[in-house]
Design an enzyme around this catalytic site. Structure first.
Site, PDB file in Angstrom:
ATOM      1  N   GLY A  54     -36.647-158.718 -23.486  1.00 26.99           N
ATOM      2  CA  GLY A  54     -36.074-159.172 -22.212  1.00 26.99           C
ATOM      3  C   GLY A  54     -34.607-159.465 -22.435  1.00 26.99           C
ATOM      4  N   CYS A  81     -39.410-158.815 -29.598  1.00 30.18           N
ATOM      5  CA  CYS A  81     -38.169-159.566 -29.405  1.00 30.18           C
ATOM      6  C   CYS A  81     -38.396-160.765 -28.490  1.00 30.18           C
ATOM      7  CB  CYS A  81     -37.104-158.602 -28.883  1.00 30.18           C
ATOM      8  SG  CYS A  81     -35.463-159.303 -28.991  1.00 30.18           S
ATOM      9  N   TYR A  82     -37.854-160.723 -27.275  1.00 28.25           N
ATOM     10  CA  TYR A  82     -38.035-161.833 -26.330  1.00 28.25           C
ATOM     11  C   TYR A  82     -39.516-162.192 -26.211  1.00 28.25           C
ATOM     12  CZ  TYR A  82     -38.569-164.021 -21.734  1.00 28.25           C
ATOM     13  OH  TYR A  82     -38.908-164.867 -20.720  1.00 28.25           O
ATOM     14  N   HIS A 169     -36.702-154.847 -32.780  1.00 29.31           N
ATOM     15  CA  HIS A 169     -37.189-153.752 -31.921  1.00 29.31           C
ATOM     16  C   HIS A 169     -37.683-152.576 -32.775  1.00 29.31           C
ATOM     17  CE1 HIS A 169     -35.883-155.307 -28.008  1.00 29.31           C
ATOM     18  NE2 HIS A 169     -34.933-155.888 -28.703  1.00 29.31           N
ATOM     19  N   GLU A 171     -39.097-150.064 -31.710  1.00 22.51           N
ATOM     20  CA  GLU A 171     -39.079-148.847 -30.879  1.00 22.51           C
ATOM     21  C   GLU A 171     -37.752-148.100 -30.891  1.00 22.51           C
ATOM     22  OE1 GLU A 171     -38.961-151.914 -29.911  1.00 22.51           O
ATOM     23  OE2 GLU A 171     -37.891-152.237 -28.035  1.00 22.51           O
ATOM     24  N   SER A 223     -35.885-125.140  -9.424  1.00 18.14           N
ATOM     25  CA  SER A 223     -34.439-125.149  -9.677  1.00 18.14           C
ATOM     26  C   SER A 223     -34.095-124.327 -10.906  1.00 18.14           C
ATOM     27  CB  SER A 223     -33.969-126.587  -9.902  1.00 18.14           C
ATOM     28  OG  SER A 223     -34.500-127.063 -11.131  1.00 18.14           O
ATOM     29  N   VAL A 226     -35.988-127.664 -16.490  1.00 15.08           N
ATOM     30  CA  VAL A 226     -37.232-127.776 -17.268  1.00 15.08           C
ATOM     31  C   VAL A 226     -38.403-128.270 -16.400  1.00 15.08           C
ATOM     32  CG1 VAL A 226     -38.308-128.837 -19.291  1.00 15.08           C
ATOM     33  CG2 VAL A 226     -35.890-128.270 -19.324  1.00 15.08           C
ATOM     34  N   LYS A 366     -39.819-136.609 -20.503  1.00 17.46           N
ATOM     35  CA  LYS A 366     -39.160-135.303 -20.649  1.00 17.46           C
ATOM     36  C   LYS A 366     -39.651-134.529 -21.887  1.00 17.46           C
ATOM     37  CE  LYS A 366     -35.699-133.019 -18.690  1.00 17.46           C
ATOM     38  NZ  LYS A 366     -35.566-132.969 -17.226  1.00 17.46           N
TER      39      LYS A 366
END
Ligand code: XMP
Length: 510
Positions: A54, A81-82, A169, A171, A223, A226, A366
Protein backbone atom coordinates in the site's frame (compact mmCIF):
# COMPACT_ATOMS: atom_id res chain seq x y z
CA UNK A 1 -9.26 -24.54 -11.52
CA UNK A 2 -7.47 -23.38 -8.38
CA UNK A 3 -7.52 -19.66 -7.67
CA UNK A 4 -5.50 -17.17 -5.68
CA UNK A 5 -7.23 -14.06 -4.47
CA UNK A 6 -5.18 -10.85 -4.52
CA UNK A 7 -6.55 -8.01 -2.46
CA UNK A 8 -5.30 -4.63 -3.58
CA UNK A 9 -4.45 -2.22 -0.79
CA UNK A 10 -3.33 0.54 -3.15
CA UNK A 11 0.37 -0.15 -3.69
CA UNK A 12 2.01 0.37 -7.06
CA UNK A 13 2.97 -3.26 -7.65
CA UNK A 14 -0.32 -5.13 -7.34
CA UNK A 15 -0.42 -6.00 -11.01
CA UNK A 16 3.11 -7.41 -10.74
CA UNK A 17 1.94 -9.74 -7.99
CA UNK A 18 -0.83 -11.06 -10.21
CA UNK A 19 1.53 -11.54 -13.13
CA UNK A 20 4.06 -13.47 -11.01
CA UNK A 21 1.30 -15.77 -9.73
CA UNK A 22 0.08 -16.45 -13.26
CA UNK A 23 3.66 -17.06 -14.41
CA UNK A 24 3.75 -19.81 -11.81
CA UNK A 25 0.73 -21.37 -13.61
CA UNK A 26 -1.76 -20.51 -10.94
CA UNK A 27 -4.87 -18.50 -11.82
CA UNK A 28 -5.52 -15.36 -9.77
CA UNK A 29 -7.73 -12.33 -9.75
CA UNK A 30 -7.29 -8.89 -8.19
CA UNK A 31 -10.00 -7.09 -6.24
CA UNK A 32 -9.91 -3.87 -4.24
CA UNK A 33 -9.56 -4.91 -0.57
CA UNK A 34 -12.15 -2.38 0.58
CA UNK A 35 -14.88 -3.98 -1.50
CA UNK A 36 -14.25 -7.62 -0.74
CA UNK A 37 -16.35 -8.90 2.13
CA UNK A 38 -15.52 -12.15 3.89
CA UNK A 39 -18.61 -13.73 2.27
CA UNK A 40 -17.32 -12.66 -1.16
CA UNK A 41 -13.93 -14.18 -0.34
CA UNK A 42 -15.61 -17.45 0.65
CA UNK A 43 -17.65 -17.43 -2.54
CA UNK A 44 -14.49 -16.86 -4.61
CA UNK A 45 -13.07 -19.95 -2.93
CA UNK A 46 -9.34 -19.25 -3.22
CA UNK A 47 -6.58 -21.65 -2.19
CA UNK A 48 -4.60 -18.67 -0.89
CA UNK A 49 -4.85 -14.93 -0.37
CA UNK A 50 -2.18 -12.34 -1.12
CA UNK A 51 -2.54 -8.88 0.35
CA UNK A 52 -0.70 -6.30 -1.73
CA UNK A 53 1.48 -3.43 -0.65
CA UNK A 54 0.00 0.00 0.00
CA UNK A 55 1.15 3.59 -0.11
CA UNK A 56 0.00 4.71 3.34
CA UNK A 57 1.38 3.72 6.73
CA UNK A 58 -0.74 1.28 8.77
CA UNK A 59 -1.01 3.84 11.56
CA UNK A 60 -2.20 6.69 9.33
CA UNK A 61 -5.89 7.62 9.77
CA UNK A 62 -7.20 6.48 6.37
CA UNK A 63 -4.98 3.44 6.06
CA UNK A 64 -6.73 0.68 4.09
CA UNK A 65 -7.70 -2.35 6.14
CA UNK A 66 -9.04 -5.84 5.63
CA UNK A 67 -11.81 -7.50 7.58
CA UNK A 68 -10.00 -9.39 10.37
CA UNK A 69 -12.38 -12.33 9.89
CA UNK A 70 -10.37 -13.01 6.73
CA UNK A 71 -7.51 -14.39 8.82
CA UNK A 72 -9.75 -17.00 10.40
CA UNK A 73 -11.03 -18.59 7.17
CA UNK A 74 -8.35 -21.26 7.25
CA UNK A 75 -6.94 -19.95 3.94
CA UNK A 76 -3.20 -19.11 3.92
CA UNK A 77 -2.49 -15.37 3.73
CA UNK A 78 0.69 -13.68 2.48
CA UNK A 79 0.99 -9.98 3.28
CA UNK A 80 3.43 -7.96 1.18
CA UNK A 81 5.14 -4.84 2.54
CA UNK A 82 2.33 -2.65 3.93
CA UNK A 83 0.15 -5.74 4.29
CA UNK A 84 2.92 -7.49 6.26
CA UNK A 85 2.72 -4.66 8.79
CA UNK A 86 -1.05 -4.88 8.74
CA UNK A 87 -1.07 -8.59 9.57
CA UNK A 88 1.34 -7.97 12.46
CA UNK A 89 -0.74 -5.05 13.75
CA UNK A 90 -4.05 -6.91 13.41
CA UNK A 91 -2.68 -9.72 15.60
CA UNK A 92 -1.36 -7.51 18.40
CA UNK A 93 2.12 -6.65 17.16
CA UNK A 94 3.61 -3.14 17.23
CA UNK A 95 4.41 -1.10 14.15
CA UNK A 96 6.30 2.17 14.40
CA UNK A 97 6.61 4.99 11.86
CA UNK A 98 9.76 5.06 9.76
CA UNK A 99 10.89 7.03 6.74
CA UNK A 100 8.67 7.73 3.73
CA UNK A 101 6.66 4.56 3.08
CA UNK A 102 6.82 5.15 -0.72
CA UNK A 103 10.61 4.99 -0.66
CA UNK A 104 12.15 1.60 -1.50
CA UNK A 105 15.73 0.43 -1.89
CA UNK A 106 17.70 -2.68 -2.74
CA UNK A 107 18.59 -4.07 0.67
CA UNK A 108 20.85 -6.86 1.88
CA UNK A 109 18.52 -9.24 3.69
CA UNK A 110 19.33 -12.29 5.85
CA UNK A 111 16.87 -15.05 5.10
CA UNK A 112 16.05 -18.02 7.30
CA UNK A 113 16.62 -20.63 4.61
CA UNK A 114 14.88 -23.31 6.68
CA UNK A 115 11.68 -21.38 6.29
CA UNK A 116 9.30 -22.62 3.61
CA UNK A 117 9.30 -19.40 1.56
CA UNK A 118 13.07 -19.10 1.41
CA UNK A 119 14.22 -22.69 1.05
CA UNK A 120 15.57 -22.19 -2.47
CA UNK A 121 17.56 -19.07 -1.56
CA UNK A 122 21.03 -18.20 -0.33
CA UNK A 123 21.10 -16.83 3.19
CA UNK A 124 22.19 -13.39 2.00
CA UNK A 125 19.66 -12.01 -0.44
CA UNK A 126 18.93 -8.67 -2.08
CA UNK A 127 15.35 -7.55 -1.66
CA UNK A 128 13.35 -4.48 -2.73
CA UNK A 129 12.61 -3.22 0.74
CA UNK A 130 10.24 -0.53 1.86
CA UNK A 131 11.84 2.09 4.09
CA UNK A 132 8.56 2.99 5.77
CA UNK A 133 7.20 1.73 9.08
CA UNK A 134 8.95 -1.00 11.05
CA UNK A 135 7.55 -3.90 13.03
CA UNK A 136 9.08 -3.47 16.48
CA UNK A 137 7.36 -6.39 18.18
CA UNK A 138 5.70 -9.45 16.69
CA UNK A 139 2.47 -10.99 17.99
CA UNK A 140 2.70 -14.10 20.13
CA UNK A 141 3.26 -17.26 18.15
CA UNK A 142 4.86 -15.39 15.21
CA UNK A 143 8.52 -15.93 14.31
CA UNK A 144 11.03 -13.81 12.41
CA UNK A 145 12.05 -15.38 9.09
CA UNK A 146 14.20 -12.58 7.62
CA UNK A 147 15.97 -9.47 8.89
CA UNK A 148 18.17 -6.61 7.67
CA UNK A 149 20.66 -4.32 9.42
CA UNK A 150 17.94 -1.70 10.00
CA UNK A 151 14.89 -3.89 10.15
CA UNK A 152 14.90 -6.75 12.65
CA UNK A 153 11.62 -8.11 11.25
CA UNK A 154 11.93 -8.15 7.45
CA UNK A 155 9.71 -11.23 7.17
CA UNK A 156 7.72 -13.32 9.62
CA UNK A 157 5.34 -16.22 9.81
CA UNK A 158 2.82 -17.92 12.01
CA UNK A 159 2.54 -21.29 10.32
CA UNK A 160 -0.11 -22.50 12.72
CA UNK A 161 -2.47 -19.74 11.57
CA UNK A 162 -1.26 -19.85 7.96
CA UNK A 163 -0.06 -16.24 8.08
CA UNK A 164 3.06 -14.97 6.29
CA UNK A 165 4.43 -11.47 5.98
CA UNK A 166 7.31 -9.93 4.03
CA UNK A 167 8.40 -6.33 4.41
CA UNK A 168 9.82 -6.35 0.89
CA UNK A 169 8.37 -6.94 -2.59
CA UNK A 170 9.09 -10.43 -3.94
CA UNK A 171 7.02 -9.59 -7.04
CA UNK A 172 9.43 -7.01 -8.52
CA UNK A 173 12.63 -7.97 -10.34
CA UNK A 174 14.80 -5.98 -7.89
CA UNK A 175 14.21 -8.75 -5.34
CA UNK A 176 16.56 -11.46 -6.54
CA UNK A 177 14.70 -14.72 -6.88
CA UNK A 178 11.48 -13.12 -5.66
CA UNK A 179 9.35 -15.16 -8.01
CA UNK A 180 10.68 -18.33 -6.29
CA UNK A 181 9.37 -16.99 -2.99
CA UNK A 182 5.96 -16.48 -4.57
CA UNK A 183 6.15 -19.99 -6.03
CA UNK A 184 6.95 -21.50 -2.63
CA UNK A 185 3.94 -19.77 -1.13
CA UNK A 186 1.71 -21.05 -3.91
CA UNK A 187 2.93 -24.62 -4.13
CA UNK A 188 4.20 -25.46 -0.63
CA UNK A 189 1.88 -23.38 1.50
CA UNK A 190 -1.33 -23.19 -0.56
CA UNK A 191 -1.01 -26.58 -2.26
CA UNK A 192 -1.18 -25.28 -5.82
CA UNK A 193 -0.90 -27.88 -8.57
CA UNK A 194 -0.17 -25.50 -11.46
CA UNK A 195 -3.31 -25.95 -13.54
CA UNK A 196 -3.26 -22.60 -15.39
CA UNK A 197 -1.95 -23.11 -18.93
CA UNK A 198 -2.72 -21.40 -22.21
CA UNK A 199 -3.26 -24.70 -24.05
CA UNK A 200 -6.06 -25.60 -21.65
CA UNK A 201 -7.38 -22.04 -21.75
CA UNK A 202 -7.53 -22.13 -25.56
CA UNK A 203 -9.36 -25.46 -25.65
CA UNK A 204 -11.86 -24.50 -22.94
CA UNK A 205 -12.51 -21.03 -24.36
CA UNK A 206 -13.06 -22.35 -27.88
CA UNK A 207 -15.52 -24.87 -26.50
CA UNK A 208 -17.40 -22.29 -24.45
CA UNK A 209 -17.55 -19.82 -27.40
CA UNK A 210 -19.05 -22.60 -29.54
CA UNK A 211 -21.67 -23.35 -26.93
CA UNK A 212 -22.55 -19.69 -26.45
CA UNK A 213 -22.60 -18.68 -30.09
CA UNK A 214 -24.40 -21.75 -31.44
CA UNK A 215 -25.12 -20.97 -35.09
CA UNK A 216 -25.04 -17.19 -34.53
CA UNK A 217 -22.69 -14.78 -36.25
CA UNK A 218 -19.86 -12.79 -34.65
CA UNK A 219 -18.27 -9.52 -35.65
CA UNK A 220 -14.89 -8.34 -34.38
CA UNK A 221 -13.04 -5.05 -34.77
CA UNK A 222 -9.56 -6.09 -35.83
CA UNK A 223 -6.69 -3.62 -35.49
CA UNK A 224 -3.87 -5.99 -36.33
CA UNK A 225 -2.49 -5.52 -32.80
CA UNK A 226 -1.77 -8.53 -30.59
CA UNK A 227 -5.03 -8.53 -28.63
CA UNK A 228 -7.52 -8.32 -31.46
CA UNK A 229 -5.44 -10.68 -33.61
CA UNK A 230 -5.35 -13.37 -30.93
CA UNK A 231 -9.07 -12.84 -30.31
CA UNK A 232 -9.63 -13.32 -34.04
CA UNK A 233 -7.65 -16.57 -34.07
CA UNK A 234 -9.57 -17.92 -31.09
CA UNK A 235 -12.96 -16.95 -32.49
CA UNK A 236 -12.11 -18.18 -35.94
CA UNK A 237 -11.16 -21.54 -34.46
CA UNK A 238 -14.46 -21.64 -32.61
CA UNK A 239 -16.92 -20.46 -35.26
CA UNK A 240 -14.96 -20.45 -38.54
CA UNK A 241 -16.58 -18.47 -41.31
CA UNK A 242 -19.38 -17.21 -39.08
CA UNK A 243 -16.81 -14.71 -37.80
CA UNK A 244 -16.41 -11.42 -39.65
CA UNK A 245 -13.41 -9.23 -38.86
CA UNK A 246 -13.64 -5.59 -39.75
CA UNK A 247 -10.30 -3.87 -40.13
CA UNK A 248 -10.59 -0.10 -40.34
CA UNK A 249 -7.53 1.37 -42.01
CA UNK A 250 -7.51 5.02 -40.94
CA UNK A 251 -4.50 5.80 -43.09
CA UNK A 252 -2.21 6.50 -40.14
CA UNK A 253 -0.71 3.06 -39.74
CA UNK A 254 3.00 2.32 -40.05
CA UNK A 255 4.46 1.77 -43.52
CA UNK A 256 2.82 -1.23 -45.26
CA UNK A 257 1.04 -2.26 -42.07
CA UNK A 258 -2.46 -2.33 -43.57
CA UNK A 259 -1.29 -4.69 -46.34
CA UNK A 260 0.51 -6.92 -43.84
CA UNK A 261 -2.57 -7.28 -41.66
CA UNK A 262 -4.68 -8.01 -44.71
CA UNK A 263 -2.19 -10.62 -45.95
CA UNK A 264 -2.23 -12.51 -42.63
CA UNK A 265 -5.98 -12.49 -42.07
CA UNK A 266 -7.21 -13.03 -45.58
CA UNK A 267 -5.44 -16.42 -45.44
CA UNK A 268 -7.58 -17.51 -42.49
CA UNK A 269 -10.96 -19.17 -42.59
CA UNK A 270 -12.91 -16.05 -41.70
CA UNK A 271 -14.55 -13.14 -43.43
CA UNK A 272 -12.09 -10.29 -43.49
CA UNK A 273 -13.23 -6.82 -44.46
CA UNK A 274 -10.71 -4.04 -44.87
CA UNK A 275 -12.27 -0.60 -44.91
CA UNK A 276 -10.01 2.05 -46.38
CA UNK A 277 -11.26 5.17 -44.64
CA UNK A 278 -8.17 7.35 -44.91
CA UNK A 279 -9.94 10.25 -46.62
CA UNK A 280 -12.76 10.28 -44.09
CA UNK A 281 -10.31 10.42 -41.15
CA UNK A 282 -7.93 12.93 -42.69
CA UNK A 283 -10.65 15.34 -43.70
CA UNK A 284 -11.99 15.41 -40.13
CA UNK A 285 -8.47 15.84 -38.74
CA UNK A 286 -7.54 18.72 -41.06
CA UNK A 287 -6.24 21.65 -39.03
CA UNK A 288 -6.52 19.81 -35.70
CA UNK A 289 -3.44 20.13 -33.49
CA UNK A 290 -4.67 19.23 -30.01
CA UNK A 291 -3.75 15.60 -29.18
CA UNK A 292 -6.88 14.87 -27.19
CA UNK A 293 -9.04 16.26 -29.97
CA UNK A 294 -7.18 14.05 -32.44
CA UNK A 295 -7.89 11.03 -30.24
CA UNK A 296 -11.51 11.99 -29.86
CA UNK A 297 -12.08 12.48 -33.60
CA UNK A 298 -10.35 9.22 -34.44
CA UNK A 299 -12.44 7.36 -31.86
CA UNK A 300 -15.64 8.87 -33.27
CA UNK A 301 -14.80 8.21 -36.90
CA UNK A 302 -13.66 4.70 -36.11
CA UNK A 303 -17.00 4.01 -34.53
CA UNK A 304 -18.91 5.47 -37.49
CA UNK A 305 -17.01 3.37 -40.02
CA UNK A 306 -17.30 0.23 -37.94
CA UNK A 307 -21.01 0.78 -37.32
CA UNK A 308 -21.69 1.40 -40.99
CA UNK A 309 -19.95 -1.85 -41.95
CA UNK A 310 -21.65 -3.83 -39.20
CA UNK A 311 -25.03 -2.34 -40.21
CA UNK A 312 -24.52 -3.62 -43.75
CA UNK A 313 -24.31 -7.12 -42.34
CA UNK A 314 -27.77 -6.76 -40.76
CA UNK A 315 -28.36 -7.83 -37.19
CA UNK A 316 -25.21 -9.05 -35.44
CA UNK A 317 -25.63 -11.75 -32.83
CA UNK A 318 -22.31 -11.28 -31.09
CA UNK A 319 -19.94 -8.37 -30.94
CA UNK A 320 -16.42 -9.47 -29.92
CA UNK A 321 -13.73 -7.28 -28.34
CA UNK A 322 -10.09 -7.89 -27.51
CA UNK A 323 -10.42 -6.56 -23.95
CA UNK A 324 -7.66 -7.87 -21.67
CA UNK A 325 -7.30 -8.04 -17.89
CA UNK A 326 -5.35 -4.79 -17.31
CA UNK A 327 -8.22 -2.98 -19.11
CA UNK A 328 -10.68 -4.16 -16.52
CA UNK A 329 -8.82 -4.68 -13.25
CA UNK A 330 -9.85 -2.21 -10.68
CA UNK A 331 -6.58 -1.27 -9.05
CA UNK A 332 -6.74 1.39 -6.37
CA UNK A 333 -3.75 3.43 -7.51
CA UNK A 334 -3.85 6.16 -10.10
CA UNK A 335 -2.03 4.36 -12.87
CA UNK A 336 -5.01 2.15 -13.65
CA UNK A 337 -6.87 5.17 -15.00
CA UNK A 338 -3.86 6.41 -16.90
CA UNK A 339 -3.68 3.26 -18.95
CA UNK A 340 -7.35 2.61 -19.35
CA UNK A 341 -9.15 5.71 -20.35
CA UNK A 342 -7.77 7.10 -23.56
CA UNK A 343 -5.97 4.07 -24.81
CA UNK A 344 -8.58 1.74 -26.17
CA UNK A 345 -10.34 3.03 -29.21
CA UNK A 346 -13.40 1.68 -27.45
CA UNK A 347 -16.44 0.57 -29.33
CA UNK A 348 -19.43 1.61 -27.31
CA UNK A 349 -21.66 -1.44 -27.47
CA UNK A 350 -24.80 0.67 -27.24
CA UNK A 351 -24.13 1.97 -30.76
CA UNK A 352 -24.26 -1.39 -32.44
CA UNK A 353 -27.24 -3.70 -32.65
CA UNK A 354 -26.07 -6.97 -31.25
CA UNK A 355 -27.38 -9.52 -28.79
CA UNK A 356 -24.32 -10.32 -26.70
CA UNK A 357 -20.76 -9.20 -26.11
CA UNK A 358 -17.88 -11.69 -26.33
CA UNK A 359 -14.57 -10.90 -24.63
CA UNK A 360 -12.53 -14.09 -24.86
CA UNK A 361 -9.29 -12.53 -23.56
CA UNK A 362 -10.79 -10.71 -20.60
CA UNK A 363 -8.95 -12.67 -17.85
CA UNK A 364 -5.53 -12.52 -19.54
CA UNK A 365 -2.43 -10.41 -19.13
CA UNK A 366 -0.54 -9.31 -22.24
CA UNK A 367 2.14 -12.01 -21.92
CA UNK A 368 -0.59 -14.60 -21.63
CA UNK A 369 -2.28 -13.25 -24.74
CA UNK A 370 1.06 -13.62 -26.57
CA UNK A 371 1.48 -17.17 -25.24
CA UNK A 372 -2.07 -17.99 -26.32
CA UNK A 373 -1.33 -16.56 -29.78
CA UNK A 374 1.66 -18.90 -30.07
CA UNK A 375 -0.50 -21.83 -28.96
CA UNK A 376 -2.95 -20.87 -31.73
CA UNK A 377 -0.12 -20.94 -34.29
CA UNK A 378 -0.01 -17.21 -35.04
CA UNK A 379 3.26 -16.02 -36.60
CA UNK A 380 5.92 -14.66 -34.22
CA UNK A 381 5.92 -11.32 -36.09
CA UNK A 382 2.33 -10.84 -35.06
CA UNK A 383 2.52 -12.27 -31.55
CA UNK A 384 5.58 -10.18 -30.71
CA UNK A 385 4.23 -7.02 -32.24
CA UNK A 386 4.98 -4.03 -30.07
CA UNK A 387 2.02 -2.01 -28.84
CA UNK A 388 0.78 0.52 -31.35
CA UNK A 389 -1.65 3.20 -30.23
CA UNK A 390 -5.16 3.12 -31.70
CA UNK A 391 -4.85 6.66 -33.12
CA UNK A 392 -1.63 5.52 -34.80
CA UNK A 393 0.74 8.04 -36.33
CA UNK A 394 -1.76 10.83 -35.62
CA UNK A 395 -0.27 11.20 -32.15
CA UNK A 396 3.29 10.84 -33.46
CA UNK A 397 2.92 13.78 -35.82
CA UNK A 398 3.10 16.80 -33.59
CA UNK A 399 0.72 19.53 -34.69
CA UNK A 400 -1.39 19.31 -37.81
CA UNK A 401 -1.62 16.02 -39.70
CA UNK A 402 -1.21 16.13 -43.47
CA UNK A 403 -0.80 13.34 -46.04
CA UNK A 404 2.74 14.54 -46.69
CA UNK A 405 3.70 14.40 -43.02
CA UNK A 406 2.26 10.89 -42.76
CA UNK A 407 4.40 9.78 -45.68
CA UNK A 408 7.55 11.39 -44.22
CA UNK A 409 7.00 9.76 -40.84
CA UNK A 410 6.17 6.37 -42.32
CA UNK A 411 9.44 6.37 -44.28
CA UNK A 412 11.62 7.53 -41.39
CA UNK A 413 9.93 5.23 -38.88
CA UNK A 414 10.40 2.31 -41.24
CA UNK A 415 14.15 3.01 -41.50
CA UNK A 416 14.49 3.27 -37.72
CA UNK A 417 12.58 0.05 -37.09
CA UNK A 418 14.35 -1.92 -39.81
CA UNK A 419 17.76 -0.94 -38.43
CA UNK A 420 16.85 -2.12 -34.94
CA UNK A 421 15.45 -5.33 -36.34
CA UNK A 422 18.49 -6.06 -38.53
CA UNK A 423 20.77 -5.41 -35.55
CA UNK A 424 18.59 -7.86 -33.51
CA UNK A 425 18.23 -5.22 -30.85
CA UNK A 426 14.48 -4.87 -31.14
CA UNK A 427 13.77 -7.88 -28.91
CA UNK A 428 15.23 -6.02 -25.93
CA UNK A 429 13.24 -2.85 -26.49
CA UNK A 430 9.56 -2.81 -25.63
CA UNK A 431 8.47 -0.01 -27.89
CA UNK A 432 10.38 2.00 -30.48
CA UNK A 433 9.15 4.51 -33.00
CA UNK A 434 9.83 7.84 -34.68
CA UNK A 435 8.03 11.11 -34.01
CA UNK A 436 7.74 13.92 -36.52
CA UNK A 437 8.10 17.14 -34.58
CA UNK A 438 6.62 20.37 -35.90
CA UNK A 439 9.95 22.19 -35.51
CA UNK A 440 12.18 22.78 -38.49
CA UNK A 441 15.90 23.57 -38.67
CA UNK A 442 18.18 24.70 -41.50
CA UNK A 443 19.59 22.09 -43.84
CA UNK A 444 22.90 23.40 -45.18
CA UNK A 445 23.22 20.81 -47.93
CA UNK A 446 20.76 22.49 -50.27
CA UNK A 447 21.55 25.72 -52.07
CA UNK A 448 18.56 27.46 -50.49
CA UNK A 449 19.39 26.48 -46.85
CA UNK A 450 15.70 25.77 -46.42
CA UNK A 451 14.33 24.65 -43.07
CA UNK A 452 13.26 21.02 -42.76
CA UNK A 453 11.74 18.84 -40.03
CA UNK A 454 13.40 17.55 -36.87
CA UNK A 455 12.66 13.86 -36.40
CA UNK A 456 12.78 12.37 -32.91
CA UNK A 457 13.50 8.71 -32.27
CA UNK A 458 12.17 7.03 -29.13
CA UNK A 459 12.95 3.61 -27.70
CA UNK A 460 11.85 2.45 -24.26
CA UNK A 461 12.02 -0.63 -22.11
CA UNK A 462 9.21 -1.29 -19.72
CA UNK A 463 7.48 -4.12 -18.00
CA UNK A 464 4.17 -2.44 -17.30
CA UNK A 465 4.02 0.81 -19.37
CA UNK A 466 3.40 2.75 -16.15
CA UNK A 467 7.10 3.52 -15.88
CA UNK A 468 9.66 3.17 -18.66
CA UNK A 469 13.39 3.63 -19.19
CA UNK A 470 14.81 5.07 -22.39
CA UNK A 471 16.60 2.35 -24.28
CA UNK A 472 20.39 2.57 -24.42
CA UNK A 473 21.08 2.15 -28.14
CA UNK A 474 24.68 1.80 -29.38
CA UNK A 475 26.07 5.08 -30.77
CA UNK A 476 27.23 3.37 -33.97
CA UNK A 477 23.74 2.16 -34.64
CA UNK A 478 22.23 5.58 -33.95
CA UNK A 479 24.77 7.11 -36.27
CA UNK A 480 23.84 4.68 -39.01
CA UNK A 481 20.13 5.30 -38.55
CA UNK A 482 20.57 9.06 -38.61
CA UNK A 483 22.63 8.90 -41.85
CA UNK A 484 20.16 6.63 -43.59
CA UNK A 485 17.18 8.76 -42.62
CA UNK A 486 18.82 12.00 -43.73
CA UNK A 487 19.86 10.45 -47.03
CA UNK A 488 16.51 8.88 -47.81
CA UNK A 489 14.00 11.30 -46.39
CA UNK A 490 14.90 14.72 -47.82
CA UNK A 491 12.25 16.53 -45.80
CA UNK A 492 14.20 15.84 -42.58
CA UNK A 493 17.18 17.98 -41.58
CA UNK A 494 17.95 16.65 -38.12
CA UNK A 495 17.51 13.46 -36.10
CA UNK A 496 17.45 13.46 -32.29
CA UNK A 497 17.15 10.60 -29.80
CA UNK A 498 14.83 10.99 -26.82
CA UNK A 499 16.63 10.20 -23.54
CA UNK A 500 13.76 10.84 -21.16
CA UNK A 501 12.29 8.15 -18.96
CA UNK A 502 8.69 7.81 -17.80
CA UNK A 503 8.03 9.56 -15.48
CA UNK A 504 8.41 12.46 -15.99
CA UNK A 505 7.73 11.99 -19.73
CA UNK A 506 5.13 9.73 -21.28
CA UNK A 507 6.14 7.10 -23.81
CA UNK A 508 4.34 8.84 -26.68
CA UNK A 509 5.01 12.49 -27.34
CA UNK A 510 1.36 13.49 -27.46
P1 XMP B 1 2.06 6.83 -22.60
O1 XMP B 1 2.37 7.71 -23.75
O2 XMP B 1 0.77 7.19 -21.91
O3 XMP B 1 1.81 5.38 -23.24
O4 XMP B 1 3.18 6.68 -21.63
C1 XMP B 1 1.64 4.18 -22.53
C2 XMP B 1 1.25 3.13 -23.55
O5 XMP B 1 -0.03 3.43 -24.10
C3 XMP B 1 0.05 3.62 -25.51
N1 XMP B 1 -0.83 4.74 -25.87
C4 XMP B 1 -2.00 4.58 -26.49
N2 XMP B 1 -2.62 3.46 -26.92
N3 XMP B 1 -4.43 4.79 -27.72
C5 XMP B 1 -3.84 3.58 -27.57
O6 XMP B 1 -4.41 2.56 -28.00
C6 XMP B 1 -3.85 5.97 -27.30
O7 XMP B 1 -4.42 7.04 -27.46
C7 XMP B 1 -2.56 5.84 -26.66
N4 XMP B 1 -1.71 6.75 -26.11
C8 XMP B 1 -0.65 6.04 -25.64
C9 XMP B 1 1.51 3.94 -25.79
O8 XMP B 1 1.86 3.62 -27.14
C10 XMP B 1 2.19 3.07 -24.75
O9 XMP B 1 2.26 1.72 -25.19
Amino acid sequence: MQKILILDLGGPYTQHVARRVRECHVYCEVFPAARMTVEAVRAFDPIGIILSGGTAGVSSPNAPRVDKALYALGIPVLGICYAGNLIALDHGGTVEPGEDSRCHSRTLTKLDTDHVLFREHPEDAITWMCNGERITSLPEGFTVTASTANCPVAAFACEEKGLYGVRFHPEVPYTKGGVEMVRQFLYRVCGAVGDWHMETYAAETIQSIRERVGDGNVVLALSGGVDSSVAAALLSNAVGSRLTCIFVDHGMLRKDEGDQVEAIFSRMDLNFIRVNAREQFLSRLAGVTDPEEKRHIIGEEFLKVFEAEAARMGAVDFLAQGTIYPDVTELCHNYADVLQSPHKTGIHPEHIRFKELLEPLRPLFKEEVRALGRTMGLPETLVNRQPFPGPGLAIRIIGEITPEKIRILQEADHIFRSHLESAHIHDHITQYFAVLTDTQTIDITGADRSPKYILALRGVTTDDFMTAKWARLPYELLDNISHTIIQNVPEISRVVYDITSKPPATIEWE
